[in-house]
Design an enzyme around this catalytic site. Structure first.
Site, short mmCIF file in Angstrom:
data_model
loop_
_atom_site.label_atom_id
_atom_site.label_comp_id
_atom_site.label_asym_id
_atom_site.label_seq_id
_atom_site.Cartn_x
_atom_site.Cartn_y
_atom_site.Cartn_z
N SER A 16 0.87 -1.04 0.13
CA SER A 16 -0.09 0.01 -0.02
C SER A 16 0.82 1.29 -0.09
O SER A 16 1.94 1.19 0.41
CB SER A 16 -1.06 -0.16 1.34
N LEU A 18 3.22 4.58 -0.28
CA LEU A 18 4.41 4.69 -0.95
C LEU A 18 5.03 3.57 -1.53
O LEU A 18 5.43 3.47 -2.70
CB LEU A 18 5.37 5.44 0.04
N ASP A 37 5.40 -7.51 2.99
CA ASP A 37 4.38 -7.00 3.74
C ASP A 37 3.66 -7.83 4.63
O ASP A 37 3.64 -9.04 4.42
CB ASP A 37 3.09 -6.34 2.54
N VAL A 59 9.36 -7.18 9.27
CA VAL A 59 10.83 -6.87 9.18
C VAL A 59 11.45 -6.62 10.71
O VAL A 59 12.48 -6.45 10.69
CB VAL A 59 11.06 -5.38 8.39
N CYS A 85 10.11 0.69 2.42
CA CYS A 85 8.78 1.49 2.87
C CYS A 85 8.33 1.29 4.27
O CYS A 85 7.55 1.97 4.78
CB CYS A 85 8.15 1.59 1.76
N SER A 152 11.44 10.43 7.01
CA SER A 152 10.17 11.30 7.40
C SER A 152 10.55 12.63 7.75
O SER A 152 11.66 13.03 8.47
CB SER A 152 9.25 10.83 8.27
N TYR A 165 8.78 8.13 16.91
CA TYR A 165 8.81 8.18 15.43
C TYR A 165 9.95 8.92 14.80
O TYR A 165 10.66 8.63 14.02
CB TYR A 165 7.41 8.81 14.85
N PHE A 198 2.02 13.09 2.63
CA PHE A 198 1.60 12.27 1.60
C PHE A 198 0.22 11.81 1.66
O PHE A 198 -0.11 11.45 2.77
CB PHE A 198 2.55 11.54 1.27
N THR A 200 -1.65 8.98 1.48
CA THR A 200 -1.60 7.70 1.46
C THR A 200 -2.79 6.94 2.01
O THR A 200 -3.57 7.82 2.75
CB THR A 200 -0.38 7.17 2.15
#
Length: 259
Positions: A16, A18, A37, A59, A85, A152, A165, A198, A200
């Protein structure tokens, strides 16, 4: 590096946003692509829509990443391109006082660690696997492969509640040049894209008025970024052999405010 059917690529978080836009762009250019994913349903749908292969991958664990790379290579061959991503965050103040009770609450350390593990460590985990595999290849036009990471705007202008983050994405920015230097002798390039706001799927829950207000914060063009613009930059990084060891802002010149 020329992108054509001889090139195999892996995109983490490719089901999904980016990541999916990057999968589409790579496929349109002719590359063989594997989507990594966690979401099997959307991953398989994305693979069917793009002609890519889907591999379920978390990941944040060695075993899952090792198995995913092995599966992708069995299907598409050794990758020359990795685009990371996969990631995510939370919104928790460092320390906060309850307005009603006056109770002081601290950011839970396990939640801080979870975000770093997913973003920074997860990216590094995939980078090491991809780089090790690329080192087994013969150079083509002087290079073996390209690694692209995703940071980011929060890496440099984190908003209130984004301590974890911001730290996680700043870590990705901070390790970009070092990894590029480590891999230079192996003819492997490394760059990071630092996106702003963005449009998204994560923004789908945001009311239209708020999305419009967010877009208006961007100096020019005054709108949210399109995932296809991220993908276009990712492909240019692959193609432009002199881009290495750098973080590229893609944000319409926005600098995030405290909130």
């Amino acid at each position: 590096m020329k992108i054509d059917p001889s090139v195999s690529a892996i995109v983490t978080g490719g089901a999904s946003g980016l990541g999916l836009a990057t999968v589409r762009a790579l496929r349109d250019a002719g590359a063989r692509v594997a989507i990594f994913d966690m979401n099997e349903e959307t991953g398989r749908q994305a693979a069917e829509a793009t002609g890519a292969a889907f591999v379920k991958c978390d990941v944040s664990t060695d075993d899952s990443v090792d198995a995913a790379f092995a599966t992708a290579r069995a299907v598409n061959g050794q990758e020359r391109v990795l685009v990371c991503c996969a990631g995510g965050g939370n919104a928790i103040p460092t320390v906060r006082r309850d307005k009603a009770t006056g109770e002081i609450r601290m950011f839970p350390s396990d939640q801080f660690e979870r975000v770093l593990k997913l973003n920074t460590v997860g990216t590094f985990r995939c980078v090491t696997r991809a780089a090790a595999g690329m080192m087994t290849l013969d150079p083509v036009d002087g290079e073996r492969g390209v690694l692209i990471n995703t940071a980011s705007a929060a890496a440099t202008e984190g908003q209130m509640g984004q301590a974890a983050y911001s730290a996680a994405k700043a870590g990705i920015v901070g390790m970009t040049l070092t990894i590029a230097r480590d891999l230079a002798r192996e003819a492997i390039r490394v760059c990071t894209i630092q996106p702003g706001i963005f449009d998204t799927p994560a923004m789908a829950r945001v009311p239209a008025e708020m999305k419009q207000a967010l877009g208006a914060m961007v100096p020019f063009p005054p709108r949210l970024g399109a995932a296809e613009e991220y993908a276009g930059l990712a492909l240019e990084i692959v193609r432009n052999g002199y881009l290495n060891g750098t973080t590229i802002r893609l944000d319409g010149a926005i600098r995030m405010q405290p909130r």
